[in-house]
Design an enzyme around this catalytic site. Structure first.
Site, PDB file in Angstrom:
ATOM      1  N   ASP A  85       0.847  -1.191   0.000  1.00 24.93           N
ATOM      2  CA  ASP A  85       0.000   0.000   0.000  1.00 24.93           C
ATOM      3  C   ASP A  85       0.892   1.254   0.000  1.00 24.93           C
ATOM      4  O   ASP A  85       1.906   1.286   0.686  1.00 24.93           O
ATOM      5  CB  ASP A  85      -0.835  -0.033   1.288  1.00 24.93           C
ATOM      6  N   HIS A 230      -1.030  18.580 -25.193  1.00 24.12           N
ATOM      7  CA  HIS A 230      -0.444  18.186 -26.476  1.00 24.12           C
ATOM      8  C   HIS A 230      -0.493  19.311 -27.524  1.00 24.12           C
ATOM      9  O   HIS A 230       0.489  19.611 -28.184  1.00 24.12           O
ATOM     10  CB  HIS A 230      -1.185  16.978 -27.069  1.00 24.12           C
ATOM     11  N   LYS A 316     -13.079  13.572 -30.785  1.00 22.99           N
ATOM     12  CA  LYS A 316     -13.255  12.118 -30.902  1.00 22.99           C
ATOM     13  C   LYS A 316     -14.383  11.845 -31.903  1.00 22.99           C
ATOM     14  O   LYS A 316     -15.299  12.665 -32.050  1.00 22.99           O
ATOM     15  CB  LYS A 316     -13.664  11.522 -29.551  1.00 22.99           C
TER      16      LYS A 316
HETATM   17  C1  BG6 Z   1      -3.758  10.961 -24.728  1.00 20.88           C
HETATM   18  C2  BG6 Z   1      -5.225  11.240 -24.560  1.00 20.88           C
HETATM   19  O1  BG6 Z   1      -2.984  11.796 -23.911  1.00 20.88           O
HETATM   20  O2  BG6 Z   1      -3.401  11.176 -26.086  1.00 20.88           O
HETATM   21  C3  BG6 Z   1      -6.054  10.392 -25.499  1.00 20.88           C
HETATM   22  O3  BG6 Z   1      -5.600  10.966 -23.208  1.00 20.88           O
HETATM   23  C4  BG6 Z   1      -5.574  10.566 -26.939  1.00 20.88           C
HETATM   24  O4  BG6 Z   1      -7.432  10.715 -25.396  1.00 20.88           O
HETATM   25  C5  BG6 Z   1      -4.086  10.344 -27.000  1.00 20.88           C
HETATM   26  O5  BG6 Z   1      -6.261   9.639 -27.754  1.00 20.88           O
HETATM   27  C6  BG6 Z   1      -3.532  10.636 -28.385  1.00 20.88           C
HETATM   28  O6  BG6 Z   1      -2.176  10.309 -28.434  1.00 20.88           O
HETATM   29  P1  BG6 Z   1      -1.597   9.466 -29.626  1.00 20.88           P
HETATM   30  O7  BG6 Z   1      -0.131   9.357 -29.356  1.00 20.88           O
HETATM   31  O8  BG6 Z   1      -2.286   8.148 -29.610  1.00 20.88           O
HETATM   32  O9  BG6 Z   1      -1.918  10.247 -30.860  1.00 20.88           O
END
Ligand code: BG6
Length: 466
Positions: A85, A230, A316
């Site tokens: 834990d 990102h 999405k």
């Molecule tokens: C992640 C997100 O950080 O990045 C996801 O949580 C997303 O929702 C993903 O699909 C995309 O990253 P990659 O490298 O698969 O394009």
């Protein structure tokens, strides 16, 4: 601790989903490249032992990328396991023992952020934090206040130079390539600025939904999931000034300057959407107001970019999976009827394959002055690029912070999105396989959004090899 190679990798959350999908494949790849030759200690509370962890690692690789017999054997021999834990001091005493003579371990917290404080406190108490580094997974906070709080907690026990905040986009070669493209080519400097560019758009499209991550996603939404991290990294690479030197701090200084020049996003410059059927996903609230699509406009008040709108769109269940940037040029004082001119553009496709394309006008075949738009395309497969996780973990083990988000950067990114996230703006529904809701028209560049084509179409037209 700076600039020396970590002498052990400890990963918390060893039995979890992230380890299964991303970490084991990255570890095997690092071993294969000769980048990992230190003990790798998994920690979790699952009642497991080392053999069980090794079996899980094999299963993970069978599913994700394949087992490489030699590298896997080597990885198995490096693996160790501590079960317990995170609240319990005994777990960390066991960890200290397992670390044996390692004095510069790297602790990777592949666990929910609510556990960070407990774990780092225990690491400090058990003498596991001394000389150590810490790697933390995204999401880094939920808003500005929680990110500040998280930073405070980590900075109580670790120096900023020893904290590695993961944004796996920074480990993607095509994302790094944007910086190389800008600063290794003289001609790019000539046009990539407010004088020639009218607008820039960044699209991150995914043709799939939340893939069983409904409970996480519903608390997060597109802006927190991919825009604040990102896509802001992509934006920073597009808009930063050349760094004075190539060390991590000089590069990160320039990136943070980009964010500092952006005002918080205004309500009128954001459209949120939700795909039809999202509320039926397991883990998603029946009356969820979480966005699965966002389109937004912002301005960078910097010397290079003042007056140029930047548009970001992510979602999405869109028609394709691709991340692409299109910079549209201002129109020339045309000798041909202006109405027949399409803007010149620079198109940078980051995934699934890497493309750099210039859109231009030429005379159409035949006689007369009619023009037509063509694209000059350079494209290559990204199959040889290696995985982003492999690259970021390798960099963290070497102590190179360039591929990680710095404290001030993370807080600036939250500052920009925080006010609008708190406004609960409307969420418009959209059909799956569409480019977001109709209302996106409100946040659309002059000349419209450029929709990335599917991989197959893109490869067929550019001739890139898969
Ligand atoms: C992640 C997100 O950080 O990045 C996801 O949580 C997303 O929702 C993903 O699909 C995309 O990253 P990659 O490298 O698969 O394009």
């Amino acid at each position: 601790m700076t600039n020396s190679h970590s002498d052990a990798l400890v990963f918390f959350g060893a039995t979890g989903d992230l380890a299964y999908k991303k970490i084991f494949p990255a570890l095997q790849a690092m071993v294969k490249r000769g980048q990992l030759n230190v003990p790798v200690i998994g920690v979790a509370k699952a009642g497991w032992n080392l053999d069980r962890l090794r079996a899980r690692a094999r299963e993970s690789l069978e599913k994700h990328g394949g087992v490489d017999a030699v590298s896997f054997d080597k990885l198995s021999s490096l693996l160790r396991y501590v079960d317990g834990d995170y609240q319990d001091a005994a777990t960390f005493q066991a960890l200290r023992k397992e670390l044996r003579d390692a004095h510069n371990p790297n602790h990777y917290l592949a666990i929910p952020p609510v556990l960070f404080e407990t774990v780092v406190e225990q690491l400090a108490k058990s003498n596991c934090a001394q000389g150590a580094r810490v790697i933390v997974e995204k999401p880094f906070g939920h808003d500005l206040a929680s990110a500040r709080e998280l930073n405070k907690v980590l900075l109580r026990f670790f120096d900023e130079a020893d904290i590695f905040r993961i944004d796996h986009y920074l480990g993607k070669r095509p994302v790094n390539n944007m910086v190389a493209f800008r600063f290794a080519n003289t001609f790019v400097e000539a046009f990539w600025n407010r004088t020639y560019i009218e607008s820039v758009q960044i699209t991150m499209a995914e043709d799939f939904g939340v893939q069983g991550r409904g409970a996480f996603y519903d608390q997060t939404g597109t802006i927190r999931d991919v825009v604040q991290n990102h896509l802001f990294q992509v934006l920073s690479n597009l808009a930063m000034q050349p760094p004075a030197r190539l060390d991590s701090e000089s590069v990160r200084d320039e990136k943070v300057k980009v964010l500092k020049a952006i005002s918080p996003i205004e309500e009128t410059n954001l459209v949120r959407g939700q795909f039809l059927g999202y509320r039926d996903e397991p883990g998603v609230a029946k009356d969820s107001k979480t966005e699965t699509f966002a389109a937004l406009k912002l301005e960078i008040n910097s010397w290079l970019w003042k007056g140029v709108p930047f548009y970001i769109r992510a979602g999405k269940c869109l028609p394709v999976t691709s991340t692409e940037i299109v910079g549209k040029f201002r129109k020339p004082p045309a000798l041909v009827p202006e109405s027949t001119l399409t803007e010149n553009h620079l198109r940078l496709r980051l995934s699934p394959e890497v493309t750099i394309a210039m859109g231009m006008m030429v005379l159409a075949p035949g006689e007369g002055m009619a023009t037509q738009a063509i694209e000059m395309v350079a494209s290559r497969s990204s199959a040889a690029d290696g995985d982003a996780y492999e690259r970021v973990l390798g960099a963290a083990m070497e102590g190179d912070a360039t591929l990680f988000a710095r404290e001030d950067y993370v807080e600036e990114a939250w500052r920009i999105v925080d006010p609008v996230l708190k406004m609960s703006t409307p969420v418009y529904q959209y059909q799956t396989n569409a480019w977001g809701p109709r209302e996106v028209e409100r946040v659309t560049p002059i000349g419209g959004w450029s929709n990335p084509t599917s991989y197959e179409t893109s490869v067929a037209t550019s001739g890139a090899a898969a």
